[in-house]
Design a protein around this motif. Structure first.
Motif, PDB file in Angstrom:
ATOM      1  N   ASP A 208       0.848  -1.187   0.000  1.00  0.00           N
ATOM      2  CA  ASP A 208       0.000   0.000   0.000  1.00  0.00           C
ATOM      3  C   ASP A 208       0.890   1.245   0.000  1.00  0.00           C
ATOM      4  OD1 ASP A 208       0.878   0.467   2.640  1.00  0.00           O
ATOM      5  OD2 ASP A 208      -0.860  -0.531   3.515  1.00  0.00           O
ATOM      6  N   ASP A 209       0.283   2.432  -0.017  1.00  0.00           N
ATOM      7  CA  ASP A 209       1.068   3.663  -0.140  1.00  0.00           C
ATOM      8  C   ASP A 209       2.043   3.840   1.023  1.00  0.00           C
ATOM      9  OD1 ASP A 209      -0.233   4.159  -2.468  1.00  0.00           O
ATOM     10  OD2 ASP A 209      -1.478   5.805  -1.717  1.00  0.00           O
ATOM     11  N   GLU A 210       1.590   3.528   2.230  1.00  0.00           N
ATOM     12  CA  GLU A 210       2.469   3.679   3.397  1.00  0.00           C
ATOM     13  C   GLU A 210       3.663   2.734   3.303  1.00  0.00           C
ATOM     14  OE1 GLU A 210       2.358   3.277   8.295  1.00  0.00           O
ATOM     15  OE2 GLU A 210       0.522   3.023   7.115  1.00  0.00           O
ATOM     16  N   GLN A 211       3.416   1.507   2.862  1.00  0.00           N
ATOM     17  CA  GLN A 211       4.501   0.535   2.735  1.00  0.00           C
ATOM     18  C   GLN A 211       5.471   0.921   1.621  1.00  0.00           C
ATOM     19  OE1 GLN A 211       1.909  -2.836   2.255  1.00  0.00           O
ATOM     20  NE2 GLN A 211       2.189  -3.521   4.363  1.00  0.00           N
ATOM     21  N   LYS A 212       4.957   1.532   0.550  1.00  0.00           N
ATOM     22  CA  LYS A 212       5.850   2.000  -0.509  1.00  0.00           C
ATOM     23  C   LYS A 212       6.737   3.141  -0.009  1.00  0.00           C
ATOM     24  CE  LYS A 212       3.127   0.597  -4.536  1.00  0.00           C
ATOM     25  NZ  LYS A 212       2.448   1.002  -5.785  1.00  0.00           N
ATOM     26  N   GLU A 213       6.154   4.057   0.773  1.00  0.00           N
ATOM     27  CA  GLU A 213       6.945   5.141   1.365  1.00  0.00           C
ATOM     28  C   GLU A 213       8.057   4.567   2.238  1.00  0.00           C
ATOM     29  OE1 GLU A 213       7.068   8.353   1.113  1.00  0.00           O
ATOM     30  OE2 GLU A 213       5.214   8.986   0.131  1.00  0.00           O
ATOM     31  N   THR A 214       7.705   3.569   3.049  1.00  0.00           N
ATOM     32  CA  THR A 214       8.687   2.941   3.933  1.00  0.00           C
ATOM     33  C   THR A 214       9.767   2.237   3.134  1.00  0.00           C
ATOM     34  OG1 THR A 214       7.020   2.618   5.660  1.00  0.00           O
ATOM     35  CG2 THR A 214       8.998   1.251   5.779  1.00  0.00           C
ATOM     36  N   LYS A 215       9.369   1.527   2.090  1.00  0.00           N
ATOM     37  CA  LYS A 215      10.319   0.804   1.247  1.00  0.00           C
ATOM     38  C   LYS A 215      11.335   1.760   0.628  1.00  0.00           C
ATOM     39  CE  LYS A 215      11.939  -2.452  -1.544  1.00  0.00           C
ATOM     40  NZ  LYS A 215      12.765  -3.574  -1.044  1.00  0.00           N
ATOM     41  N   ILE A 216      10.860   2.873   0.077  1.00  0.00           N
ATOM     42  CA  ILE A 216      11.762   3.839  -0.553  1.00  0.00           C
ATOM     43  C   ILE A 216      12.650   4.494   0.499  1.00  0.00           C
ATOM     44  CG2 ILE A 216      11.869   6.012  -1.845  1.00  0.00           C
ATOM     45  CD1 ILE A 216       9.286   5.132  -3.277  1.00  0.00           C
ATOM     46  N   GLY A 217      12.077   4.815   1.661  1.00  0.00           N
ATOM     47  CA  GLY A 217      12.874   5.396   2.735  1.00  0.00           C
ATOM     48  C   GLY A 217      13.987   4.469   3.184  1.00  0.00           C
TER      49      GLY A 217
END
Length: 244
Positions: A208-217
């Motif tokens: 989901d969007d939150e997990q994508k943000e975390t992955k990129i971070g």
């Protein structure tokens, strides 16, 4: 004992050490979230931290750490109580076995008990629960013979679902790192928004969007720690470039 809490940061993990024995019970008692401690070593500190919103809940910290790692498809935390006078915990920030992460992405019905056992298999740790071993075999999640179990790579690879599988799986960090480095070689700098735009559609459809943000971070942090990139901007408004 006036001992310090020592936090050691490595490129792929955090290790926390605290003097003294585990206060009440053992860590495994708290993983499911069904047990809360009857008392605290320092109840005044706990109450103050809860009222200041420095902690979300009282008594569920271990459960939340395990659940958080599961949501990120990362290995679960490890406790080391081999020294009777020290509690050591390791929080992983890097994939140990890609098959484990793939299982968490694809098989959202896995129970926490199943995930705990699979996590031990990927780390080559013993699984003593014979009933769980038989259960994982029936679900075709593990292969091999005791004690040399390994995770099955035959997860959700039906011949008519290969394209969906590739989109669900996404790519590995080497692929994403190369994309970022190619971008920086061409354009010399990138904001977080630039990197998000570059990678967003490449990430697994299961995130989901939150997990994508975390992955990129996590990817940016890893690239910084390994000396590939550096920030010439501020902490709140980073501007990334190739480290010289």
């Amino acid at each position: 004992r006036n001992g310090r809490i020592i936090v050691t940061e490595y490129p792929d993990r955090l290790v926390l050490e605290n003097e003294g024995q585990f206060f009440e019970g053992v860590p495994a008692d708290y993983i499911s979230g069904h047990k809360t401690p009857r008392r605290y070593r320092n109840p005044f500190l706990v109450q103050a931290m809860a009222e200041l919103s420095m902690i979300d809940t009282m008594g569920y910290g271990i459960h939340e750490m395990y659940a958080g790692q599961r949501r990120r498809f990362f290995p679960l935390p490890d406790y080391d109580l081999s020294d009777a006078d020290v509690v050591q915990m390791t929080i992983h920030g890097k994939i140990v076995d890609a098959v484990f992460s793939r299982m968490l992405i694809q098989k959202t019905d896995l129970s926490l008990e199943e995930v705990l056992a699979l996590d031990r298999v990927q780390k080559h740790l013993p699984v003593d629960d014979e009933a769980m071993i038989k259960h994982l075999r029936r679900r075709k999640l593990i292969e091999g013979r005791k004690p040399n179990f390994y995770l099955s790579a035959k997860v959700a690879l039906a011949s008519d679902a290969k394209a969906d599988y590739i989109h669900t799986r996404g790519q590995d960090d080497v692929f994403y790192t190369k994309l970022v480095m190619d971008y920086l070689n061409k354009y010399h700098s990138a904001t977080r928004q630039d990197i998000n735009k570059l990678l967003w559609r490449m990430l697994s459809d299961a995130l989901d969007d939150e997990q994508k943000e975390t992955k990129i971070g996590n990817l940016i942090t890893s690239m910084r720690r390994t000396g590939k990139i550096k920030n010439s901007g501020s902490r709140r408004a980073p501007n990334w470039g190739i480290a010289e």
